[in-house]
Design an enzyme around this catalytic site. Sequence first.
Site, PDB file in Angstrom:
ATOM      1  CD  GLU A  64       1.007   2.489  10.372  1.00 15.05           C
ATOM      2  OE1 GLU A  64       0.385   2.778  11.421  1.00 15.05           O
ATOM      3  OE2 GLU A  64       0.534   2.609   9.236  1.00 15.05           O
ATOM      4  CG  HIS A 102      -3.803  -1.019   4.624  1.00 14.00           C
ATOM      5  ND1 HIS A 102      -3.613   0.183   5.269  1.00 14.00           N
ATOM      6  CD2 HIS A 102      -2.566  -1.553   4.512  1.00 14.00           C
ATOM      7  CE1 HIS A 102      -2.332   0.362   5.505  1.00 14.00           C
ATOM      8  NE2 HIS A 102      -1.672  -0.685   5.057  1.00 14.00           N
TER       9      HIS A 102
HETATM   10  O1  2HA Z   1       4.849   0.739   6.442  1.00 19.07           O
HETATM   11  O2  2HA Z   1       2.327  -0.694   5.237  1.00 19.07           O
HETATM   12  O3  2HA Z   1       0.544   0.852   6.361  1.00 19.07           O
HETATM   13  C1  2HA Z   1       4.089   0.834   5.286  1.00 19.07           C
HETATM   14  C2  2HA Z   1       2.704   0.414   5.547  1.00 19.07           C
HETATM   15  C3  2HA Z   1       1.791   1.359   6.190  1.00 19.07           C
HETATM   16 ZN    ZN Z   2       0.291  -1.160   5.239  1.00 18.57          ZN
END
Ligand code: 2HA
Ligand code: ZN
Length: 273
Positions: A116, A211
């Site tokens: 990310e 999430h």
């Molecule tokens: O880095 O949480 O969303 C692992 C995560 C991706």
């Molecule tokens: Zn995540």
Amino acid sequence: MQITELDFMEGFIRMATDGCNKGWHERNGGNLTYRLKKSESEQARRFFNEAAPWTLLGAEVPELGGEYFLVTGSGKFFRNIERCPAGNIGLCELDESGGSYRVLWGLDNNAKPTSEFLSHLMNHAAKIKAKGAHYRVIYHCHPSNIIAMTFLLPLNEKVFTRELWEMITECSIVFPDGVGVMAWELCGGLEIAEKSAVLMKNYDVIVWAHHGIFCAGEDFDLTFGLADTVEKAAEIWLKITSANKKKLQTITTNNFIELAEAFGVSLPEKFLE
Ligand code: 2HA
Ligand code: ZN
């Protein structure tokens, strides 16, 4: 002196460990980045591998050209950061175009920055543009209660903001702008990064349905405290919802107006209807 004894390093490692101890970072869940102050990159310089090669980011974030970042590693577990910082986090430099990075310290054995990383950089840039250069931290974690809420409430910012604000008197003071909310989105891609960056203009916290949360702050304490406050409010919300009774009383719109006046925060009209 070791690089890990520098204040910003200790702050980063302590935040990662605290998040882990909260249960927000199962397995390799979550990621954290910090944009260094000039004085901090100078302090760290003697530990840098100045011969490190450049790697393309895949897009350019020109606003951040020449900046230095501490980042968690891709696939790394937060629980291992404190025990072995150099294997699990890294200090990266962006080139002047903001299109390439190199690892000056850490991420040993060819580890990579979080998947990310680009998304964090885009959100750092969005936050700086909207609020100013004092914003330095982007943090993503998986707290259980706020995730649970995303199965039970409509995915809209007004509903989430009001429910969270009503759970603890301090909430509207800690996050007066409210929270942004996003429907389920594939993680790790450009789309989730771009949609988050749009919401970052207005909110310091974005709830990613099913999430976790994605948040921004000025320093480690404020960013961690923000995630902690949101998650605690979500925990209370889940407790009262599980009791299967309607609220008999709550913090009212008039109470929020009183709070805003007393604490000098401005609460958006749309959350006060
Ligand atoms: O880095 O949480 O969303 C692992 C995560 C991706
Ligand atoms: Zn995540």
